[in-house]
Design an enzyme around this catalytic site. Sequence first.
Site, mmCIF file in Angstrom:
data_model
loop_
_atom_site.group_PDB
_atom_site.id
_atom_site.type_symbol
_atom_site.label_atom_id
_atom_site.label_comp_id
_atom_site.label_asym_id
_atom_site.label_seq_id
_atom_site.Cartn_x
_atom_site.Cartn_y
_atom_site.Cartn_z
ATOM 1 N N GLU B 252 0.664 -1.115 -0.001
ATOM 2 C CA GLU B 252 0.011 -0.029 0.029
ATOM 3 C C GLU B 252 0.855 1.365 -0.059
ATOM 4 O O GLU B 252 0.857 2.277 -0.614
ATOM 5 C CB GLU B 252 -0.823 -0.073 1.106
ATOM 6 C CG GLU B 252 -2.200 -0.830 0.981
ATOM 7 C CD GLU B 252 -3.246 -0.777 2.181
ATOM 8 O OE1 GLU B 252 -4.073 0.231 1.853
ATOM 9 O OE2 GLU B 252 -3.206 -1.492 3.022
ATOM 10 N N HIS B 268 7.439 -26.730 4.721
ATOM 11 C CA HIS B 268 6.863 -27.861 4.361
ATOM 12 C C HIS B 268 6.526 -27.595 2.798
ATOM 13 O O HIS B 268 6.009 -28.686 2.122
ATOM 14 C CB HIS B 268 5.673 -28.440 5.005
ATOM 15 C CG HIS B 268 6.067 -28.794 6.226
ATOM 16 N ND1 HIS B 268 6.049 -30.116 6.629
ATOM 17 C CD2 HIS B 268 6.464 -28.104 7.642
ATOM 18 C CE1 HIS B 268 6.447 -30.124 7.981
ATOM 19 N NE2 HIS B 268 6.703 -29.155 8.328
ATOM 20 N N LYS B 364 -12.996 0.611 -5.637
ATOM 21 C CA LYS B 364 -14.325 0.985 -4.815
ATOM 22 C C LYS B 364 -15.232 1.646 -5.581
ATOM 23 O O LYS B 364 -16.340 1.449 -5.242
ATOM 24 C CB LYS B 364 -13.670 1.861 -3.346
ATOM 25 C CG LYS B 364 -13.056 1.127 -2.437
ATOM 26 C CD LYS B 364 -12.990 1.894 -1.394
ATOM 27 C CE LYS B 364 -12.084 1.157 -0.213
ATOM 28 N NZ LYS B 364 -11.614 2.141 0.855
#
Lengths: 375, 375
Positions: B252, B268, B364
Amino acid sequence: MIHHVNPHANVAQVLDNLDAIRVLDPHGMLDLTERFPDQCRDALQISRDFLAAQGAPARPSSIIITGLGGSAIGGDLVRALVEIGGDVPVIVNRDYRLPGFAGPNTLVIASSYSGNTEETVSAYEHARDLGCPRICITSGGELARHAARDGVPCCIVPGGRPPRASTGYLFIPTLAVVAASVDLGAQCGLNAVDASLGHLDELAAEWRRENPVSDNPAKELAVALHGRIPIFYGAQGWTSVLALRWKGQFNENAKVHAFANALPEQNHNEILGWTRASQQSSIWSVVYLRDPQETEDQPRIARRIAVLQAVIASSAEQHEVWATGDSLMERLLGTLYYGDFVSVYAALLAGVDPTDIAGIDLLKGEMANLNGNGR
Amino acid sequence: MIHHVNPHANVAQVLDNLDAIRVLDPHGMLDLTERFPDQCRDALQISRDFLAAQGAPARPSSIIITGLGGSAIGGDLVRALVEIGGDVPVIVNRDYRLPGFAGPNTLVIASSYSGNTEETVSAYEHARDLGCPRICITSGGELARHAARDGVPCCIVPGGRPPRASTGYLFIPTLAVVAASVDLGAQCGLNAVDASLGHLDELAAEWRRENPVSDNPAKELAVALHGRIPIFYGAQGWTSVLALRWKGQFNENAKVHAFANALPEQNHNEILGWTRASQQSSIWSVVYLRDPQETEDQPRIARRIAVLQAVIASSAEQHEVWATGDSLMERLLGTLYYGDFVSVYAALLAGVDPTDIAGIDLLKGEMANLNGNGR
């Protein structure tokens, strides 16, 4: 899907050469992948026999599934299914110890394919100290010995495979235990798995090695991702868990970096990484894992993906993987299965043995050296 | 830490030029960052006043913190603290709906800085439909209006900042509400935050713009990461949550790609991505977020990091960030704060306005267009 001219036409030929595949895959990962539907059949029978012998566990107030890697992803998928239809909190634990709330009303499912994952064995012992009811899922090892010592029910599955090629043996018994202790609804239980096996057979036939690149979506996507760093995006819920699974399969099978995230969270931060991505790297590819149901169930997620694709368009290649199948379980297992195939073909394209995991073996060896006279 | 000759010596000069900083940071993100300790002081007072007026919520059987981005990370930090000392399951929800177990015994904390995060408002309404006790944390907006309509307690914090520069206002009230409803122990509650403020003041003085690169670890790390793609690794628990926070701050503020993972899970699967990483990209940097306590509390995690560093050594630059402070809360807040500073300096080095979030605003806007006559 956004199509690009394929720069890897020559490289791709290796995927249609069955002799070359035998050389490139000396330990038979592709064979294991092709036989996944049979593994699921076997796991289903084992799960039903286990439940018939043990009876259903008492209803817990919460469930912890503890495991790492493939076991943890199997747990995450069960968690996503419980979040849809169940009424108990389920938490997946990837650590040596359990969270502080674990106690006598917490069902702890300890899952380790080898039975020797040190974090899972440690978490099992923590669960015992806390008086949690326990169930183990393993092919043997230390976990099976601890369960036998403690009189804890242990679902034993066939051993000898790499854990990531044992997802049927890890996911299905975990789902069986949870579905027996919490009401999940018909679309999430063992019968739904059973009803999905025919679909998996069809997919196996479509993606198997005999089908050439020109007629094989799994080979086609592997070719498109060759030489690139894939980023897998799913929607919050089971597709985002599968994005993590695809990432892990590309890490372990193809030995490449890969990343994963979930919408809508991605829209609140990672989206801004794309605004300057073309200056950072020209080798990103984005793969969206999509559920045809989402347009109906989550129209705003579908819209978020469309906007995200516009933001990314100038920075990276983009691909869409649409789940197939009528039921939720068919779509879930089919999309999981697709990632297995694509990642194995990606390994073969890169000339990498998909089974080899020298990096993890090195680490396990170093951890074992630490033990000295035993942990 | 592994040291390298710094190829960015000239670029770095901009960080010591206060006039240049004023031009590069027209909306004052660095100013907000420097004043974070005061924000925490204010948030602490607001939280205490809120609790004094509302009284403690009834003890729930589970807690859901629902939010996105910075609110979700604040929730994850609270969750990590509850997992150490608390005895209730806490789940962080990043979606439009709540998981299936939510009901009258589930405390739902809805957190949205603006109050208009559509996913959080939707999850709040879902909680109301399910009869969950609710508490809102917001500066206003739709969420505050809904709370007022429903007679739901709402902790109002000062508005007008970017949400990611409001972590004190998001994390501290959430912690306050949870600590009032569940016993977390002295090291995780509001008094621990209070006792950490002096440490934050010292860190602010060390990292502020007036301190030159040569004497400023935050500027120094930003210079080291300039032009690179950072991957943040923490250990399962609060350092892995902060790895996610650092990733988000780099996305950001600096508008660069960044990734995060947790040990032991990383060992893993992702570890194998490093075995061929040098062929994929030469611009990775790894940053380990470390807690001096881990050597004592989690010696096997410390060992795993050492082995991982050896695996990565030939593929990427590596850096270590060691948390400072005597208490858990000082180390947590201090490491969070360090990520804020480093990411803002990284933005200034890249010539990017840290406050600007055009990509999210575009999204948005597109989502708002969908609303038509209301959602």
